[in-house]
Design an enzyme around this catalytic site. Structure first.
Site, PDB file in Angstrom:
ATOM      1  N   SER A  87       0.844  -1.198   0.000  1.00  0.00           N
ATOM      2  CA  SER A  87       0.000   0.000   0.000  1.00  0.00           C
ATOM      3  C   SER A  87       0.879   1.247   0.000  1.00  0.00           C
ATOM      4  O   SER A  87       1.892   1.293  -0.696  1.00  0.00           O
ATOM      5  CB  SER A  87      -0.930  -0.075   1.225  1.00  0.00           C
ATOM      6  OG  SER A  87      -1.705   1.080   1.300  1.00  0.00           O
ATOM      7  N   SER A  88       0.550   2.231   0.822  1.00  0.00           N
ATOM      8  CA  SER A  88       1.319   3.495   0.848  1.00  0.00           C
ATOM      9  C   SER A  88       1.002   4.283   2.109  1.00  0.00           C
ATOM     10  O   SER A  88      -0.126   4.195   2.642  1.00  0.00           O
ATOM     11  CB  SER A  88       0.936   4.327  -0.373  1.00  0.00           C
ATOM     12  OG  SER A  88       1.418   5.650  -0.228  1.00  0.00           O
TER      13      SER A  88
ATOM     14  N   TYR B  53      -4.234   7.951  -6.868  1.00  0.00           N
ATOM     15  CA  TYR B  53      -3.275   6.974  -6.327  1.00  0.00           C
ATOM     16  C   TYR B  53      -3.597   6.644  -4.857  1.00  0.00           C
ATOM     17  O   TYR B  53      -3.713   5.479  -4.486  1.00  0.00           O
ATOM     18  CB  TYR B  53      -1.853   7.540  -6.457  1.00  0.00           C
ATOM     19  CG  TYR B  53      -0.791   6.671  -5.829  1.00  0.00           C
ATOM     20  CD1 TYR B  53      -0.250   5.594  -6.523  1.00  0.00           C
ATOM     21  CD2 TYR B  53      -0.329   6.922  -4.535  1.00  0.00           C
ATOM     22  CE1 TYR B  53       0.724   4.788  -5.940  1.00  0.00           C
ATOM     23  CE2 TYR B  53       0.643   6.130  -3.952  1.00  0.00           C
ATOM     24  CZ  TYR B  53       1.168   5.063  -4.658  1.00  0.00           C
ATOM     25  OH  TYR B  53       2.127   4.272  -4.081  1.00  0.00           O
TER      26      TYR B  53
ATOM     27  N   LYS C 252      -4.946   3.059  -3.129  1.00  0.00           N
ATOM     28  CA  LYS C 252      -4.218   2.309  -2.094  1.00  0.00           C
ATOM     29  C   LYS C 252      -5.140   2.062  -0.894  1.00  0.00           C
ATOM     30  O   LYS C 252      -5.067   1.014  -0.259  1.00  0.00           O
ATOM     31  CB  LYS C 252      -2.944   3.052  -1.668  1.00  0.00           C
ATOM     32  CG  LYS C 252      -1.838   3.051  -2.726  1.00  0.00           C
ATOM     33  CD  LYS C 252      -1.305   1.654  -3.034  1.00  0.00           C
ATOM     34  CE  LYS C 252      -0.054   1.689  -3.886  1.00  0.00           C
ATOM     35  NZ  LYS C 252       0.434   0.345  -4.279  1.00  0.00           N
TER      36      LYS C 252
HETATM   37  N1  LIG Z   1       8.778   4.424  -3.780  1.00  0.00           N
HETATM   38  C1  LIG Z   1       7.893   4.961  -2.951  1.00  0.00           C
HETATM   39  O1  LIG Z   1       8.093   6.082  -2.444  1.00  0.00           O
HETATM   40  C2  LIG Z   1       6.654   4.191  -2.574  1.00  0.00           C
HETATM   41  C3  LIG Z   1       5.943   4.637  -1.456  1.00  0.00           C
HETATM   42  C4  LIG Z   1       4.781   3.952  -1.083  1.00  0.00           C
HETATM   43  C5  LIG Z   1       4.362   2.852  -1.794  1.00  0.00           C
HETATM   44  N2  LIG Z   1       5.071   2.432  -2.888  1.00  0.00           N
HETATM   45  C6  LIG Z   1       4.564   1.255  -3.607  1.00  0.00           C
HETATM   46  O2  LIG Z   1       5.572   0.271  -3.664  1.00  0.00           O
HETATM   47  C7  LIG Z   1       5.396  -0.519  -4.853  1.00  0.00           C
HETATM   48  C8  LIG Z   1       6.724  -0.598  -5.608  1.00  0.00           C
HETATM   49  O3  LIG Z   1       7.162   0.712  -5.895  1.00  0.00           O
HETATM   50  P1  LIG Z   1       8.694   1.058  -6.249  1.00  0.00           P
HETATM   51  O4  LIG Z   1       9.021   2.296  -5.544  1.00  0.00           O
HETATM   52  O5  LIG Z   1       9.558  -0.139  -6.093  1.00  0.00           O
HETATM   53  O6  LIG Z   1       8.503   1.423  -7.800  1.00  0.00           O
HETATM   54  P2  LIG Z   1       9.502   1.230  -9.055  1.00  0.00           P
HETATM   55  O7  LIG Z   1      10.917   1.303  -8.622  1.00  0.00           O
HETATM   56  O8  LIG Z   1       8.992   2.194 -10.072  1.00  0.00           O
HETATM   57  O9  LIG Z   1       9.214  -0.275  -9.543  1.00  0.00           O
HETATM   58  C9  LIG Z   1       7.932  -0.626  -9.993  1.00  0.00           C
HETATM   59  C10 LIG Z   1       7.855  -2.108 -10.294  1.00  0.00           C
HETATM   60  O10 LIG Z   1       6.519  -2.385 -10.728  1.00  0.00           O
HETATM   61  C11 LIG Z   1       6.558  -2.967 -12.038  1.00  0.00           C
HETATM   62  N3  LIG Z   1       5.442  -2.497 -12.847  1.00  0.00           N
HETATM   63  C12 LIG Z   1       5.184  -1.233 -13.289  1.00  0.00           C
HETATM   64  N4  LIG Z   1       4.089  -1.217 -14.057  1.00  0.00           N
HETATM   65  C13 LIG Z   1       3.648  -2.497 -14.120  1.00  0.00           C
HETATM   66  C14 LIG Z   1       2.561  -3.135 -14.759  1.00  0.00           C
HETATM   67  N5  LIG Z   1       1.714  -2.471 -15.565  1.00  0.00           N
HETATM   68  N6  LIG Z   1       2.402  -4.471 -14.581  1.00  0.00           N
HETATM   69  C15 LIG Z   1       3.253  -5.173 -13.807  1.00  0.00           C
HETATM   70  N7  LIG Z   1       4.323  -4.652 -13.194  1.00  0.00           N
HETATM   71  C16 LIG Z   1       4.505  -3.312 -13.344  1.00  0.00           C
HETATM   72  C17 LIG Z   1       7.886  -2.538 -12.641  1.00  0.00           C
HETATM   73  O11 LIG Z   1       8.252  -3.511 -13.619  1.00  0.00           O
HETATM   74  P3  LIG Z   1       9.152  -3.131 -14.934  1.00  0.00           P
HETATM   75  O12 LIG Z   1      10.235  -2.217 -14.449  1.00  0.00           O
HETATM   76  O13 LIG Z   1       9.673  -4.450 -15.404  1.00  0.00           O
HETATM   77  O14 LIG Z   1       8.210  -2.484 -15.893  1.00  0.00           O
HETATM   78  C18 LIG Z   1       8.797  -2.530 -11.415  1.00  0.00           C
HETATM   79  O15 LIG Z   1       9.300  -3.813 -11.159  1.00  0.00           O
HETATM   80  C19 LIG Z   1       4.258   0.136  -5.642  1.00  0.00           C
HETATM   81  O16 LIG Z   1       3.066  -0.560  -5.416  1.00  0.00           O
HETATM   82  C20 LIG Z   1       4.168   1.536  -5.044  1.00  0.00           C
HETATM   83  O17 LIG Z   1       2.877   2.064  -5.142  1.00  0.00           O
HETATM   84  C21 LIG Z   1       6.212   3.080  -3.289  1.00  0.00           C
END
Ligand SMILES: NC(=O)c1ccc[n+]([C@@H]2O[C@H](COP(=O)([O-])OP(=O)(O)OC[C@H]3O[C@@H](n4cnc5c(N)ncnc54)[C@H](OP(=O)(O)O)[C@@H]3O)[C@@H](O)[C@H]2O)c1
Length: 248
Positions: A142-143, A156, A160
């Site tokens: 989630s977030s 977004y 979540k």
């Molecule tokens: N970073 C933050 O600040 C943060 C904070 C709160 C929550 N989150 C949550 O944490 C999770 C991971 O985020 P992250 O920061 O690791 O993001 P990230 O570095 O942008 O990585 C995103 C991942 O999701 C995959 N993805 C993107 N679009 C997709 C699709 N249409 N179908 C299947 N896979 C897809 C990407 O695969 P490819 O690269 O192979 O396309 C990549 O492996 C997300 O759910 C995000 O909402 C992140």
């Protein structure tokens, strides 16, 4: 050997979750979408560490492919892991999508986020749960934006919230099979997400975070890996925030 499926594990938080799960002796089926080489490289890294992993393509926006993906998982479970079930599912894949005020959100922007961040994990879970062993555990990523709100991320943040709602409904409905579901809510984490975070943004985040820094993917990855096991056996339907204490 226990087996976990982690979506969106080619980069960022998902990659760290997959690596940390593997370090605990759990087999991993990880998914990538656009970055196939990176996804395969994560599987190779796990194998070099002595673990077992396969990387499969999964596009969360294409829910009509969830059945086909489940068949691919079944084949890999049987042929590579010698198993007919898996134990853990981490619905991590997600995008930040276009940012903007509520008054300017288009239906296209809304639908893209709904499809990838909510409809995808919902129907993937539906198609995979028949292959999950009783007593399994699902973690939905989630977030922090479900506890506090910011301008320009209404779609977004709302989705979540819905994912956390789905987590609780799932936990209730699958209790008869002793399958648990919990949400992990990362705070601001330094990944490529939403185009990455510049030094000014990181400084601002550090100032509103009790532990005084932006999170690293590893901060979330190691926690999720530790949460999956039966050590958390009585935790169910909950939201746990991993944010270093942002806005507390
Ligand atoms: N970073 C933050 O600040 C943060 C904070 C709160 C929550 N989150 C949550 O944490 C999770 C991971 O985020 P992250 O920061 O690791 O993001 P990230 O570095 O942008 O990585 C995103 C991942 O999701 C995959 N993805 C993107 N679009 C997709 C699709 N249409 N179908 C299947 N896979 C897809 C990407 O695969 P490819 O690269 O192979 O396309 C990549 O492996 C997300 O759910 C995000 O909402 C992140």
């Amino acid at each position: 050997m226990k087996i976990a499926i982690v979506t969106g594990a080619s980069r960022g938080i998902g990659k760290s979750i997959a690596l940390n799960i593997a370090k605990r002796g759990v087999g991993v089926i990880l998914t990538y979408n656009g970055h196939s080489e990176e996804g395969q490289a994560v599987a190779e890294e796990i194998k070099k560490l002595g673990g077992k992993a396969v990387a499969l393509k999964f596009d969360s926006s294409m829910t009509n492919t969830c059945n086909e993906f489940a068949n691919e998982v079944k084949k890999n479970l049987e042929q590579y892991f010698g198993s007919n079930s898996f134990d853990y599912l981490v619905n991590n894949a997600g995008i930040s999508g276009a940012r903007g005020p509520i008054l300017e959100t288009t239906e296209e922007q809304f639908d893209e986020l709904v499809n990838i961040n909510l409809k995808g994990p919902y129907f993937l879970t539906q198609k995979l749960v028949p292959l999950m062993a009783d007593g399994g555990h699902i973690i939905n990523i989630s977030s922090g934006l479900t506890r506090f709100s910011y301008p320009n991320v209404a779609v977004y943040g709302s989705l979540k919230c819905a994912l956390e709602g789905f987590t609780r409904y799932f936990a209730k409905e699958f209790a008869s099979r002793k399958i648990r579901a919990n949400s992990v809510a990362p705070g601001a984490i330094d990944t490529d997400f939403g185009g990455g975070k510049d030094p000014m943004m990181k400084k601002g985040i550090a100032e509103i975070t009790a532990l005084g820094k932006i999170g690293e993917a590893e901060d979330v990855g190691v926690f999720v890996a530790s949460l999956l096991s039966d050590d958390s056996r009585f935790l169910n339907g909950q939201r746990i925030e991993v944010s270093g204490g942002i806005y507390i």
